[in-house]
Design a protein around this motif. Sequence first.
Motif: not given
Length: 324
Positions: A8, A11, A13, A18, A31, A35, A40, A66-68, A92
Amino acid sequence: MSIETSLTALLGIHHPILSAPMDVIAGARLTEAVSAAGGFGILGGGYGNKVWLEQETAKLKRISAPYGIGFITWSLAKQPELLDVALAPRPRAIMLSFGDPRPFATKIKSSGALLICQVQDDGMAQMALDAGADIIVAQGSEAGGHGASRTTIDIVPAIVDLVAGRVPVAAAGGIGDGRGLAAMMMLGASGVLLGTRFYASQECDGADEAKKRICAASSGNSVRSIIFDISRNNVWPAPFNGRCLINDHARRWLGREVELMQNVTAVAAEYAAAQAARNFDIAAIIAGEAVGLIHDVPPAAEIVDRIVTEAEQILAGRRNSSTA
């Protein structure tokens, strides 16, 4: 309420949860929802549909949390330009699964994004570390979709030991509630990556019928095989095969894979028609062994809250893990 770990903190978060980058169905809606709930969210870049990726990454620009974005690594290698599309909104992190991350690592890290690598054995984990991975996801065979043979309870502590505190490890495979998160943390993981549980969420772009079947499925209602890959003419490189819900198509061909390959032209046409019609008696619903824990389709934020609340109570000793 939150559970703070090295994952955490890295990232940025609140909760060590996730969402898996499920191909196409993990769109911008899911997503954003994960988030926004303090987890995440990871967009499912999957095999690499450029039009879809551009459309969904454009929506991600509105997300402040933040996201991926995640890819199937061996497929990304066929369209490496898609990495530029993914990096444009400045995620992120980029997550790579199923293949050598090294050709992409420098570009990802030089952009300022973190590199998340999902692995299925020690050798893959070492390759990820050598590539500069910032986070390792240790995926067990219980996971939905593609994976390998080692179980979650085996691979998670093994990868935790191999990593030896250099980077956070998240666990994946068969985790669907707070008991799973608490258990993985006891094995040394810093968090979890969930696919099937978020498939059965309101924001997931999967078909409603697929979500209903996940909720109706009982434990033991999924199977890991190459049947669905053969049927769609998309056999993966070794050692990966896929876990899906058992349906009529699986029952027809389990144990008859050679015959299936001999009749693949006819079967592939039948399978493609079933996919187009969303006929899930034939078409695959990609889901893992957590299906027995999933009975509803709530908002993603509610899923995050339930899991964190249950895990926090278990870890604090205020709740027995078997208490409903």
